[in-house]
Scaffold this motif. Structure first.
Motif, short mmCIF file in Angstrom:
data_model
loop_
_atom_site.label_atom_id
_atom_site.label_comp_id
_atom_site.label_asym_id
_atom_site.label_seq_id
_atom_site.Cartn_x
_atom_site.Cartn_y
_atom_site.Cartn_z
N LYS A 574 0.82 -1.20 0.00
CA LYS A 574 0.00 0.00 0.00
C LYS A 574 0.86 1.25 0.00
CE LYS A 574 -3.85 -2.20 2.45
NZ LYS A 574 -4.59 -2.28 3.71
N GLN A 575 1.97 1.21 0.77
CA GLN A 575 2.82 2.39 0.89
C GLN A 575 3.75 2.55 -0.31
OE1 GLN A 575 4.92 1.98 4.54
NE2 GLN A 575 3.06 1.83 5.79
N LYS A 576 4.17 1.43 -0.89
CA LYS A 576 5.24 1.48 -1.87
C LYS A 576 4.77 1.76 -3.28
CE LYS A 576 9.42 -1.01 -3.16
NZ LYS A 576 10.26 -2.18 -2.90
N PHE A 577 3.61 1.19 -3.66
CA PHE A 577 3.19 1.27 -5.05
C PHE A 577 2.01 2.23 -5.23
CE2 PHE A 577 4.89 -3.11 -4.63
CZ PHE A 577 6.00 -2.94 -5.43
N THR A 578 2.12 3.05 -6.27
CA THR A 578 1.00 3.90 -6.66
C THR A 578 0.01 3.07 -7.45
OG1 THR A 578 2.04 4.54 -8.73
CG2 THR A 578 2.58 5.88 -6.80
N SER A 579 -1.15 3.64 -7.73
CA SER A 579 -2.18 2.93 -8.48
C SER A 579 -1.68 2.54 -9.86
CB SER A 579 -3.44 3.81 -8.60
OG SER A 579 -3.98 4.06 -7.33
N SER A 580 -0.95 3.47 -10.52
CA SER A 580 -0.46 3.18 -11.87
C SER A 580 0.59 2.07 -11.84
CB SER A 580 0.13 4.44 -12.51
OG SER A 580 1.18 4.96 -11.71
N GLU A 581 1.43 2.05 -10.79
CA GLU A 581 2.44 0.99 -10.68
C GLU A 581 1.77 -0.36 -10.45
OE1 GLU A 581 6.31 3.37 -8.90
OE2 GLU A 581 4.73 2.67 -7.53
N LEU A 582 0.74 -0.38 -9.58
CA LEU A 582 0.02 -1.63 -9.34
C LEU A 582 -0.66 -2.13 -10.61
CD1 LEU A 582 -1.62 -1.00 -5.84
CD2 LEU A 582 -0.01 -2.82 -6.40
N TYR A 583 -1.20 -1.18 -11.38
CA TYR A 583 -1.90 -1.57 -12.61
C TYR A 583 -0.92 -2.16 -13.63
CZ TYR A 583 -5.31 -1.43 -16.40
OH TYR A 583 -6.17 -1.80 -17.41
N ARG A 584 0.29 -1.56 -13.71
CA ARG A 584 1.30 -2.11 -14.61
C ARG A 584 1.69 -3.53 -14.20
NH1 ARG A 584 6.33 -2.70 -13.87
NH2 ARG A 584 6.44 -1.23 -12.14
N MET A 585 1.90 -3.73 -12.88
CA MET A 585 2.26 -5.05 -12.38
C MET A 585 1.15 -6.06 -12.66
SD MET A 585 3.92 -3.66 -8.82
CE MET A 585 3.74 -5.21 -7.98
N SER A 603 -7.36 -6.47 -0.58
CA SER A 603 -8.76 -6.86 -0.82
C SER A 603 -9.13 -6.57 -2.27
CB SER A 603 -9.69 -6.11 0.12
OG SER A 603 -9.72 -4.73 -0.23
N ARG A 604 -10.13 -7.35 -2.79
CA ARG A 604 -10.58 -7.12 -4.16
C ARG A 604 -11.16 -5.72 -4.32
NH1 ARG A 604 -14.53 -12.02 -5.19
NH2 ARG A 604 -15.00 -11.51 -3.02
N THR A 605 -11.84 -5.25 -3.28
CA THR A 605 -12.45 -3.91 -3.33
C THR A 605 -11.38 -2.83 -3.54
OG1 THR A 605 -14.19 -4.67 -1.85
CG2 THR A 605 -13.94 -2.28 -2.12
N THR A 606 -10.28 -2.98 -2.77
CA THR A 606 -9.20 -2.00 -2.89
C THR A 606 -8.59 -2.01 -4.29
OG1 THR A 606 -8.68 -2.27 -0.54
CG2 THR A 606 -6.97 -1.28 -1.93
N ILE A 607 -8.37 -3.21 -4.81
CA ILE A 607 -7.79 -3.34 -6.15
C ILE A 607 -8.71 -2.72 -7.20
CG2 ILE A 607 -7.29 -5.03 -7.98
CD1 ILE A 607 -4.97 -4.72 -6.17
N TRP A 608 -10.01 -3.07 -7.13
CA TRP A 608 -10.95 -2.53 -8.12
C TRP A 608 -11.04 -1.01 -8.03
CZ3 TRP A 608 -14.94 -6.84 -6.69
CH2 TRP A 608 -14.59 -8.03 -7.36
N ARG A 609 -11.01 -0.50 -6.80
CA ARG A 609 -11.09 0.96 -6.62
C ARG A 609 -9.87 1.65 -7.24
NH1 ARG A 609 -8.85 3.46 -2.68
NH2 ARG A 609 -8.91 1.66 -1.29
N LYS A 610 -8.68 1.09 -6.98
CA LYS A 610 -7.45 1.68 -7.52
C LYS A 610 -7.42 1.59 -9.05
CE LYS A 610 -4.30 1.20 -3.60
NZ LYS A 610 -3.80 2.58 -3.60
N PHE A 611 -7.86 0.44 -9.58
CA PHE A 611 -7.81 0.25 -11.02
C PHE A 611 -8.88 1.06 -11.74
CE2 PHE A 611 -5.62 -4.18 -10.94
CZ PHE A 611 -4.49 -3.57 -10.37
N ALA A 612 -10.01 1.30 -11.04
CA ALA A 612 -11.11 2.08 -11.63
C ALA A 612 -10.64 3.48 -11.99
CB ALA A 612 -12.30 2.12 -10.68
N GLU A 613 -9.73 4.03 -11.17
CA GLU A 613 -9.20 5.37 -11.43
C GLU A 613 -8.45 5.43 -12.76
OE1 GLU A 613 -6.70 6.19 -8.17
OE2 GLU A 613 -8.29 6.03 -6.65
N ILE A 614 -7.84 4.29 -13.12
CA ILE A 614 -7.01 4.24 -14.33
C ILE A 614 -7.82 3.81 -15.54
CG2 ILE A 614 -4.99 3.10 -15.38
CD1 ILE A 614 -3.91 2.82 -12.50
#
Length: 616
Positions: A574-585, A603-614
């Motif tokens: 959570k601290q290390k990766f931004t949403s865009s970095e997580l999406y690339r991974m 959690s799946r909710t957290t992942i979907w929320r972060k990816f929804a922004e992108i």
């Protein structure tokens, strides 16, 4: 032994020669004396000596028959000649004939005034010249003759009046002094020459020196054995213009074949006093170089002072990891300290060894030390060495430190973040001054070492907490490389795992892997990174005998899916990766969002929320 041969011009002066010569007590110099008059070829040509001392036409004959020897000429002084003229004046009753070795010895008009008689001068360079000259001068009315010992003998035969020009004591002493001085210089030159040839012939390489035209001046025995002949040098000049065209300014290196043997030649300009420049050729047999290099590397390997890995050993499909490799390659080409940051098992030492092997220091030692594995006192003595008796239990002979062992090479300081503060100060001084002082010593030792350090801890936090010096960090981190954990490059997991299995199985009976099996490996977080993955592959090589490895076969390897690392990894993610970095991974992983969320311990909710922004 240097030999001087004295040709005594007439018997009555032999005692003076021997007495004066005996006053010189010089080692390795021998002296011989013999009375020879005239230019007798047999006698003069048979002289075996390094230096010949003679006068008059005998001296000229010695010069002719021994052009390679040093001839010391006994000069005819003005006083000797005047004495002869004075005696001639007392006995001459008609024209006087002078037999001279050079037309410039005297002037006929001046001698005429001194003797009161008509004077004729005849230049005689050989024994026959003397006879012919006396006959010619006799025909001009000469009744008295002045000259050397050869003239005296002819005049005695023909019963003519004569005056012998004798050699004065000063001329004898001067000639002997010059002869001895030349002999000493020649003996010293022989000693230097013998030493030079001994050094040449004790070299393992073939050596030859050539002049500006390519003529061989000298060569050693190895050059002769290898077939370095004059023809070889001429051929070399034809096909290697860099040797003939610019040898006066530059040192050149090139490969060549001599009698079918591959050699590596270094041509180097050398200034020789009075002779100008010559070219020194050092010819190394390539097979000998390879054998010696092999032996050196074996010795270094025994001491652990060699780097085994190169960049070719780093397997990755990750663009981010490939970028790290490219950055490391660029750093390897320049001087400067490098700091490698990465978790345990991410390959920090492999990168360090690869940088060393890609640098100009690749043929020098690679020395590695783990700063966390040794006590403070032991680490200090290992790094800096110590003098005899520096402390209780110290080796009586003292010990070289790792900085000394790594001279001109690379020193790898692993886990630098764990180094004690008091050693950090000493390390900083070495990096600043490029010199070390052994424990207990009072002198400094210059060192030329490239330092590559690595850490798996948050070194910035240690600096903030006062556990690591900021100035040392700046010194060590001129260039930095941050290695990715395995969970950030999941597409590398199948590639690395297969490679490890092939290696452990030595290429035999390598199983196939199902997609599900690889998914299991991808879903694990690998807190131990590549090292943990390697251990898993080793266990599979030991336990598995199936031709196809499935998901349950991987699960039987007891990969730790416990919650031991879950909370810390999730927090770090959570601290290390931004949403865009997580999406690339996520895109690189090939996993579903659900599988990716599980892998990243989010959690799946957290992942979907972060990816929804992108994905908007």
């Amino acid at each position: 032994m240097t030999k001087i041969f004295f040709i005594i011009p007439y018997d009555e002066i032999a005692g003076l020669f021997k007495k004066e010569a005996a006053s010189y007590k010089v080692p390795n110099i021998s002296m011989e004396f013999e009375h020879i008059y005239g230019t007798d070829y047999k006698k003069i040509s048979s002289i075996d000596a390094d230096i010949i001392v003679a006068r008059g036409i005998t001296s000229l004959a010695a010069q002719k028959y021994h052009p390679d020897k040093q001839i010391i000429h006994i000069p005819q002084s003005a006083g000797d000649f005047l004495e002869a003229v004075y005696r001639c004046r007392q006995i001459a009753d008609g024209p006087v004939g002078i037999l001279a070795g050079s037309s410039s010895v005297c002037n006929a008009d001046y001698v005429s005034e001194l003797t009161g008689q008509k004077v004729y001068i005849y230049t005689a360079l050989t024994q026959n010249d003397v006879r012919d000259g006396i006959t010619l001068l006799r025909g001009k009315g000469c009744t008295t003759f002045i000259g050397g010992m050869t003239m005296v003998r002819v005049c005695e035969e023909r019963k003519y009046r004569y005056v012998h020009v004798k050699t004065g004591e000063h001329a004898v002493k001067d000639a002997i002094a010059r002869a001895v001085s030349s002999a000493v210089a020649l003996e010293n030159e022989k000693i230097r020459g013998n030493l030079f040839f001994a050094l040449l012939n004790n070299s393992d390489d073939a050596l030859a020196a050539v002049d500006s035209t390519g003529e061989i001046i000298v060569r050693n025995e190895n050059a002769e054995k290898l077939g370095i002949s004059q023809e070889t040098i001429y051929e070399l000049l034809k096909k290697s213009p860099q040797m003939s065209g610019s040898y006066l300014e530059n040192t050149n290196h090139f490969l060549w074949k001599i009698n079918g043997i591959q050699v590596f030649i270094t041509s180097q300009p050398v200034m020789v006093e009075k002779s100008g420049y010559v070219t020194l050729l050092t010819i190394h047999r390539v097979d000998h170089i390879q054998r010696e290099e092999s032996e050196i590397r074996k010795e270094l390997a025994k001491k652990g002072l060699i780097a085994h890995y190169t960049f070719d050993d780093i397997l990755t499909q990750s663009p981010a990891m490939q970028a790290c490799i490219e950055k490391a390659k660029r750093y390897s080409r320049v001087e400067g300290s490098i700091l490698i940051i990465g978790e345990t098992g991410t390959g920090k030492e492999i990168f360090a060894q690869s940088i060393h092997n890609a640098s100009d220091r690749k043929n020098e030692p690679f020395v590695a030390v783990n700063c966390a594995a040794l006590s403070e006192q032991l680490l200090e003595s290992e790094l800096f060495g110590y003098v005899p008796g520096a402390f209780t239990g110290a080796d009586k002979a003292g010990k070289s430190g790792l900085f000394e062992l790594a001279h001109q090479g690379t020193l790898f300081l692993d886990e630098i973040g764990e180094m004690p503060c008091f050693l950090q100060a000493k390390l900083l001084r070495v990096l600043q001054e490029h010199e070390v002082r052994r424990i207990g010593g009072d002198s400094v030792i210059p060192v030329d070492v490239r330092v590559i350090s690595a850490t798996n801890v948050n070194i910035i936090e240690r600096i903030k907490n006062g556990q690591f010096r900021l100035d040392l960090f700046y010194r060590l981190g001129l260039f930095t490389i941050k290695l990715l954990p395995l969970r950030s490059r999941v597409n590398d997991i199948p590639l690395l795992f297969r490679n490890f299995v092939i290696s452990f199985n030595e290429g035999r009976n390598v199983p196939e892997f199902t997609e599900d099996a690889m998914t299991v490996l991808k879903n694990y977080s690998w807190p131990g990174n590549v090292r943990e993955l390697q251990n898993c592959a080793k266990r599979l090589s030991v336990l598995n005998s199936a031709k196809v490895v499935k998901a349950d076969d991987i699960e039987k390897l007891e990969i730790d899916f416990s919650e031991l690392y879950t909370s810390s990894i999730a927090d770090e993610t959570k601290q290390k990766f931004t949403s865009s970095e997580l999406y690339r991974m996520y895109q690189e992983s090939g996993l579903s969002k659900e599988a990716f969320a599980k892998k990243m311990h989010m959690s799946r909710t957290t992942i979907w929320r972060k990816f929804a922004e992108i994905e908007k």
